[in-house]
Enzyme design. Structure first.
Site, PDB file in Angstrom:
ATOM      1  N   ASP A  42       0.828  -1.207   0.000  1.00  0.00           N
ATOM      2  CA  ASP A  42       0.000   0.000   0.000  1.00  0.00           C
ATOM      3  C   ASP A  42       0.864   1.260   0.000  1.00  0.00           C
ATOM      4  O   ASP A  42       1.962   1.262   0.544  1.00  0.00           O
ATOM      5  CB  ASP A  42      -0.910  -0.022   1.237  1.00  0.00           C
ATOM      6  CG  ASP A  42      -2.075   0.949   1.103  1.00  0.00           C
ATOM      7  OD1 ASP A  42      -2.323   1.453  -0.012  1.00  0.00           O
ATOM      8  OD2 ASP A  42      -2.746   1.203   2.119  1.00  0.00           O
ATOM      9  N   ASN A  85     -10.233  -2.696  -6.731  1.00  0.00           N
ATOM     10  CA  ASN A  85      -9.340  -1.764  -7.450  1.00  0.00           C
ATOM     11  C   ASN A  85      -9.824  -1.386  -8.854  1.00  0.00           C
ATOM     12  O   ASN A  85      -9.348  -0.405  -9.425  1.00  0.00           O
ATOM     13  CB  ASN A  85      -7.910  -2.318  -7.527  1.00  0.00           C
ATOM     14  CG  ASN A  85      -7.147  -2.205  -6.220  1.00  0.00           C
ATOM     15  OD1 ASN A  85      -6.240  -2.970  -5.945  1.00  0.00           O
ATOM     16  ND2 ASN A  85      -7.511  -1.246  -5.384  1.00  0.00           N
TER      17      ASN A  85
HETATM   18  C1  FPP Z   1      -1.405   0.206  -3.457  1.00  0.00           C
HETATM   19  O1  FPP Z   1      -1.018   1.537  -3.547  1.00  0.00           O
HETATM   20  C2  FPP Z   1      -0.975  -0.518  -4.568  1.00  0.00           C
HETATM   21  C3  FPP Z   1      -1.753  -1.046  -5.570  1.00  0.00           C
HETATM   22  C4  FPP Z   1      -3.202  -0.958  -5.710  1.00  0.00           C
HETATM   23  C5  FPP Z   1      -1.151  -1.747  -6.655  1.00  0.00           C
HETATM   24  C6  FPP Z   1       0.012  -2.560  -6.248  1.00  0.00           C
HETATM   25  C7  FPP Z   1       0.759  -2.805  -7.428  1.00  0.00           C
HETATM   26  C8  FPP Z   1       2.072  -2.855  -7.485  1.00  0.00           C
HETATM   27  C9  FPP Z   1       3.035  -2.751  -6.373  1.00  0.00           C
HETATM   28  C10 FPP Z   1       2.606  -3.036  -8.803  1.00  0.00           C
HETATM   29  C11 FPP Z   1       3.347  -4.270  -8.971  1.00  0.00           C
HETATM   30  C12 FPP Z   1       2.672  -5.487  -8.719  1.00  0.00           C
HETATM   31  C13 FPP Z   1       2.677  -6.464  -9.610  1.00  0.00           C
HETATM   32  C14 FPP Z   1       2.305  -7.830  -9.223  1.00  0.00           C
HETATM   33  C15 FPP Z   1       3.052  -6.212 -10.989  1.00  0.00           C
HETATM   34  P1  FPP Z   1      -2.158   2.594  -3.655  1.00  0.00           P
HETATM   35  O2  FPP Z   1      -2.335   2.973  -5.067  1.00  0.00           O
HETATM   36  O3  FPP Z   1      -3.375   2.055  -2.980  1.00  0.00           O
HETATM   37  O4  FPP Z   1      -1.558   3.774  -2.865  1.00  0.00           O
HETATM   38  P2  FPP Z   1      -2.370   4.860  -2.062  1.00  0.00           P
HETATM   39  O5  FPP Z   1      -3.011   4.141  -0.916  1.00  0.00           O
HETATM   40  O6  FPP Z   1      -1.310   5.797  -1.660  1.00  0.00           O
HETATM   41  O7  FPP Z   1      -3.372   5.455  -3.000  1.00  0.00           O
END
Ligand code: FPP
Length: 237
Positions: free
Chosen positions: A12, A60
Protein backbone atom coordinates in the site's frame (compact mmCIF):
# COMPACT_ATOMS: atom_id res chain seq x y z
CA UNK A 1 16.29 -14.64 14.10
CA UNK A 2 13.31 -16.92 13.56
CA UNK A 3 12.27 -16.35 9.95
CA UNK A 4 8.50 -16.65 9.36
CA UNK A 5 7.78 -19.47 6.95
CA UNK A 6 5.06 -17.49 5.17
CA UNK A 7 4.92 -13.69 4.89
CA UNK A 8 1.94 -11.91 3.34
CA UNK A 9 2.16 -8.26 2.33
CA UNK A 10 -0.48 -5.65 1.52
CA UNK A 11 1.45 -3.38 -0.86
CA UNK A 12 0.00 0.00 0.00
CA UNK A 13 0.97 3.62 -0.52
CA UNK A 14 2.29 3.75 -4.10
CA UNK A 15 -0.11 6.52 -5.07
CA UNK A 16 0.49 8.71 -2.01
CA UNK A 17 4.25 8.17 -2.25
CA UNK A 18 4.26 9.37 -5.89
CA UNK A 19 2.04 12.36 -5.15
CA UNK A 20 4.23 13.40 -2.23
CA UNK A 21 7.12 13.49 -4.73
CA UNK A 22 5.10 15.59 -7.19
CA UNK A 23 4.65 12.64 -9.55
CA UNK A 24 1.54 10.91 -10.98
CA UNK A 25 0.12 7.92 -9.06
CA UNK A 26 1.07 5.57 -11.90
CA UNK A 27 4.73 6.40 -11.34
CA UNK A 28 4.24 5.12 -7.79
CA UNK A 29 3.05 1.78 -9.17
CA UNK A 30 6.11 1.52 -11.42
CA UNK A 31 8.38 2.13 -8.42
CA UNK A 32 6.22 -0.23 -6.33
CA UNK A 33 6.67 -2.93 -8.94
CA UNK A 34 10.45 -2.45 -9.00
CA UNK A 35 10.46 -2.63 -5.21
CA UNK A 36 8.53 -5.88 -5.31
CA UNK A 37 11.39 -7.45 -7.28
CA UNK A 38 13.85 -6.25 -4.65
CA UNK A 39 11.77 -7.53 -1.74
CA UNK A 40 11.31 -10.95 -3.41
CA UNK A 41 15.12 -11.17 -3.58
CA UNK A 42 15.49 -10.15 0.06
CA UNK A 43 12.85 -12.63 1.21
CA UNK A 44 14.61 -15.41 -0.71
CA UNK A 45 17.92 -14.42 0.80
CA UNK A 46 16.44 -14.50 4.31
CA UNK A 47 15.00 -17.97 3.73
CA UNK A 48 11.28 -17.14 3.56
CA UNK A 49 9.52 -20.15 1.98
CA UNK A 50 6.20 -18.53 1.02
CA UNK A 51 5.54 -14.92 0.06
CA UNK A 52 2.06 -13.67 -0.85
CA UNK A 53 1.42 -10.13 -2.06
CA UNK A 54 -1.82 -8.22 -2.60
CA UNK A 55 -1.28 -6.47 -5.94
CA UNK A 56 -4.84 -5.85 -7.18
CA UNK A 57 -8.07 -6.25 -5.26
CA UNK A 58 -11.60 -6.88 -6.51
CA UNK A 59 -12.22 -3.24 -5.46
CA UNK A 60 -9.34 -1.76 -7.45
CA UNK A 61 -11.36 -1.77 -10.72
CA UNK A 62 -13.13 1.32 -9.30
CA UNK A 63 -9.99 3.42 -9.74
CA UNK A 64 -9.76 5.83 -12.68
CA UNK A 65 -9.65 4.29 -16.15
CA UNK A 66 -6.13 5.64 -16.65
CA UNK A 67 -4.84 4.13 -13.42
CA UNK A 68 -6.43 0.72 -14.09
CA UNK A 69 -4.95 0.74 -17.62
CA UNK A 70 -1.52 1.65 -16.27
CA UNK A 71 -1.73 -1.20 -13.75
CA UNK A 72 -2.76 -3.69 -16.47
CA UNK A 73 0.22 -2.59 -18.57
CA UNK A 74 2.47 -3.10 -15.57
CA UNK A 75 1.03 -6.56 -14.85
CA UNK A 76 1.57 -7.61 -18.49
CA UNK A 77 5.23 -6.64 -18.46
CA UNK A 78 5.85 -7.84 -14.91
CA UNK A 79 4.29 -11.28 -15.48
CA UNK A 80 6.48 -11.76 -18.57
CA UNK A 81 9.58 -10.71 -16.68
CA UNK A 82 8.60 -12.98 -13.80
CA UNK A 83 9.23 -16.05 -15.98
CA UNK A 84 12.95 -15.20 -16.11
CA UNK A 85 13.01 -14.33 -12.42
CA UNK A 86 11.26 -17.61 -11.50
CA UNK A 87 13.65 -19.74 -13.58
CA UNK A 88 16.74 -17.89 -12.35
CA UNK A 89 15.76 -18.14 -8.68
CA UNK A 90 13.92 -21.48 -8.80
CA UNK A 91 10.73 -19.89 -7.47
CA UNK A 92 7.28 -21.30 -7.98
CA UNK A 93 4.79 -18.57 -8.84
CA UNK A 94 1.05 -18.85 -8.34
CA UNK A 95 -1.57 -16.23 -9.04
CA UNK A 96 -4.56 -16.19 -6.68
CA UNK A 97 -7.84 -14.40 -7.35
CA UNK A 98 -10.53 -14.40 -10.05
CA UNK A 99 -8.21 -14.13 -13.04
CA UNK A 100 -10.86 -14.67 -15.74
CA UNK A 101 -11.65 -10.94 -15.40
CA UNK A 102 -8.31 -10.08 -17.04
CA UNK A 103 -7.52 -9.83 -20.75
CA UNK A 104 -6.67 -13.03 -22.64
CA UNK A 105 -3.06 -11.87 -22.86
CA UNK A 106 -2.73 -11.52 -19.08
CA UNK A 107 -4.46 -14.87 -18.54
CA UNK A 108 -1.98 -16.49 -20.94
CA UNK A 109 0.95 -14.86 -19.16
CA UNK A 110 -0.34 -16.22 -15.86
CA UNK A 111 -0.86 -19.74 -17.25
CA UNK A 112 2.62 -19.77 -18.76
CA UNK A 113 4.24 -18.46 -15.58
CA UNK A 114 2.51 -21.04 -13.40
CA UNK A 115 3.34 -23.88 -15.79
CA UNK A 116 7.02 -22.96 -16.23
CA UNK A 117 7.59 -22.57 -12.48
CA UNK A 118 5.40 -25.35 -11.10
CA UNK A 119 8.24 -27.67 -10.04
CA UNK A 120 10.47 -25.07 -8.37
CA UNK A 121 10.61 -25.19 -4.61
CA UNK A 122 13.07 -22.60 -3.28
CA UNK A 123 10.11 -20.36 -2.52
CA UNK A 124 6.45 -20.12 -3.45
CA UNK A 125 5.55 -16.59 -4.51
CA UNK A 126 1.81 -15.93 -4.68
CA UNK A 127 0.52 -12.81 -6.40
CA UNK A 128 -3.06 -11.84 -5.57
CA UNK A 129 -4.68 -10.32 -8.67
CA UNK A 130 -8.38 -9.40 -8.75
CA UNK A 131 -8.42 -11.01 -5.36
CA UNK A 132 -10.92 -10.55 -2.55
CA UNK A 133 -11.18 -12.78 0.51
CA UNK A 134 -14.98 -12.84 0.40
CA UNK A 135 -14.94 -13.54 -3.32
CA UNK A 136 -12.51 -16.43 -2.76
CA UNK A 137 -14.75 -17.89 -0.01
CA UNK A 138 -17.84 -17.44 -2.21
CA UNK A 139 -16.18 -19.27 -5.11
CA UNK A 140 -15.04 -22.06 -2.77
CA UNK A 141 -18.53 -22.45 -1.29
CA UNK A 142 -20.11 -22.54 -4.74
CA UNK A 143 -17.72 -25.30 -5.76
CA UNK A 144 -18.45 -27.28 -2.60
CA UNK A 145 -22.19 -26.84 -3.15
CA UNK A 146 -21.81 -28.07 -6.74
CA UNK A 147 -19.97 -31.18 -5.56
CA UNK A 148 -22.45 -31.77 -2.75
CA UNK A 149 -25.32 -31.50 -5.25
CA UNK A 150 -23.53 -33.96 -7.55
CA UNK A 151 -23.09 -36.35 -4.60
CA UNK A 152 -19.28 -36.26 -4.64
CA UNK A 153 -18.93 -34.29 -1.37
CA UNK A 154 -20.84 -35.10 1.78
CA UNK A 155 -21.58 -32.41 4.41
CA UNK A 156 -19.92 -34.59 7.09
CA UNK A 157 -16.61 -34.44 5.22
CA UNK A 158 -16.48 -30.65 5.47
CA UNK A 159 -14.06 -29.46 8.12
CA UNK A 160 -11.51 -26.62 8.33
CA UNK A 161 -8.83 -28.54 6.44
CA UNK A 162 -11.30 -29.43 3.70
CA UNK A 163 -12.42 -25.80 3.34
CA UNK A 164 -8.79 -24.58 3.18
CA UNK A 165 -8.25 -26.96 0.28
CA UNK A 166 -11.00 -25.30 -1.78
CA UNK A 167 -9.47 -21.84 -1.45
CA UNK A 168 -7.14 -20.32 -4.06
CA UNK A 169 -4.31 -20.89 -1.56
CA UNK A 170 -5.10 -24.64 -1.26
CA UNK A 171 -2.01 -26.60 -0.18
CA UNK A 172 -0.13 -23.50 1.05
CA UNK A 173 0.32 -23.01 4.82
CA UNK A 174 -1.37 -19.97 6.37
CA UNK A 175 0.73 -16.79 6.72
CA UNK A 176 2.74 -16.38 9.93
CA UNK A 177 3.21 -12.65 9.44
CA UNK A 178 1.14 -10.05 7.59
CA UNK A 179 2.78 -6.73 6.76
CA UNK A 180 0.79 -3.70 5.62
CA UNK A 181 2.70 -0.63 4.50
CA UNK A 182 1.69 3.03 4.46
CA UNK A 183 -0.20 3.55 7.67
CA UNK A 184 -3.64 1.96 7.23
CA UNK A 185 -4.53 -0.63 9.86
CA UNK A 186 -7.01 -2.78 7.98
CA UNK A 187 -7.07 -6.22 6.39
CA UNK A 188 -9.04 -4.90 3.38
CA UNK A 189 -10.53 -8.25 2.36
CA UNK A 190 -7.12 -9.98 2.05
CA UNK A 191 -6.84 -13.69 2.98
CA UNK A 192 -9.77 -13.51 5.42
CA UNK A 193 -9.78 -17.23 6.25
CA UNK A 194 -6.01 -17.69 6.17
CA UNK A 195 -5.12 -14.79 8.51
CA UNK A 196 -7.03 -16.23 11.50
CA UNK A 197 -3.88 -16.64 13.66
CA UNK A 198 -1.41 -14.47 11.73
CA UNK A 199 0.67 -11.80 13.50
CA UNK A 200 -0.13 -8.37 12.05
CA UNK A 201 2.51 -5.72 11.45
CA UNK A 202 1.61 -2.22 10.30
CA UNK A 203 4.17 0.37 9.26
CA UNK A 204 3.87 3.96 8.06
CA UNK A 205 6.58 3.37 5.44
CA UNK A 206 5.03 3.54 1.93
CA UNK A 207 5.53 0.44 -0.24
CA UNK A 208 8.10 2.00 -2.65
CA UNK A 209 10.36 2.69 0.37
CA UNK A 210 9.91 -0.66 2.10
CA UNK A 211 13.40 -2.20 1.90
CA UNK A 212 15.50 -5.00 3.45
CA UNK A 213 15.92 -3.02 6.67
CA UNK A 214 12.14 -2.60 6.94
CA UNK A 215 11.59 -6.28 6.24
CA UNK A 216 14.02 -7.25 8.98
CA UNK A 217 12.32 -4.80 11.32
CA UNK A 218 8.96 -6.51 10.66
CA UNK A 219 10.52 -9.95 11.26
CA UNK A 220 12.12 -8.76 14.52
CA UNK A 221 8.74 -7.47 15.63
CA UNK A 222 7.28 -10.89 14.85
CA UNK A 223 10.09 -12.53 16.82
CA UNK A 224 9.36 -10.40 19.86
CA UNK A 225 5.77 -11.52 20.07
CA UNK A 226 4.65 -14.44 22.15
CA UNK A 227 2.82 -16.38 19.46
CA UNK A 228 -0.17 -18.01 21.06
CA UNK A 229 -2.97 -20.00 19.50
CA UNK A 230 -6.03 -19.69 21.76
CA UNK A 231 -3.78 -19.66 24.84
CA UNK A 232 -1.74 -22.67 23.71
CA UNK A 233 1.71 -22.21 22.21
CA UNK A 234 2.11 -23.35 18.63
CA UNK A 235 3.35 -26.94 18.51
CA UNK A 236 6.63 -26.20 16.73
CA UNK A 237 7.69 -23.60 19.32
C1 FPP B 1 -1.41 0.21 -3.46
O1 FPP B 1 -1.02 1.54 -3.55
C2 FPP B 1 -0.98 -0.52 -4.57
C3 FPP B 1 -1.75 -1.05 -5.57
C4 FPP B 1 -3.20 -0.96 -5.71
C5 FPP B 1 -1.15 -1.75 -6.66
C6 FPP B 1 0.01 -2.56 -6.25
C7 FPP B 1 0.76 -2.80 -7.43
C8 FPP B 1 2.07 -2.86 -7.49
C9 FPP B 1 3.03 -2.75 -6.37
C10 FPP B 1 2.61 -3.04 -8.80
C11 FPP B 1 3.35 -4.27 -8.97
C12 FPP B 1 2.67 -5.49 -8.72
C13 FPP B 1 2.68 -6.46 -9.61
C14 FPP B 1 2.31 -7.83 -9.22
C15 FPP B 1 3.05 -6.21 -10.99
P1 FPP B 1 -2.16 2.59 -3.66
O2 FPP B 1 -2.34 2.97 -5.07
O3 FPP B 1 -3.38 2.05 -2.98
O4 FPP B 1 -1.56 3.77 -2.87
P2 FPP B 1 -2.37 4.86 -2.06
O5 FPP B 1 -3.01 4.14 -0.92
O6 FPP B 1 -1.31 5.80 -1.66
O7 FPP B 1 -3.37 5.45 -3.00
Amino acid sequence: MNIPRHIAIILDGNGRWAQSHGMPRTYGHIRGCANLETVVDEALDLGVKYLTVYAFSTENWKRSKDEVEALMKLFRSYLKKCIRVAVHNQIRIRVIGETTAFSKEIQQNIAELEEVSKDYDRMVFQIALNYGGRDELTRAMRQMAREAAAGTLSPEEIDETKISGYLDTGGIPDPDLLIRTSGEKRISNFLLWQLAYTELYFTDVPWPEFDREQLICAIEHYNNRDRRFGGVKKKDE
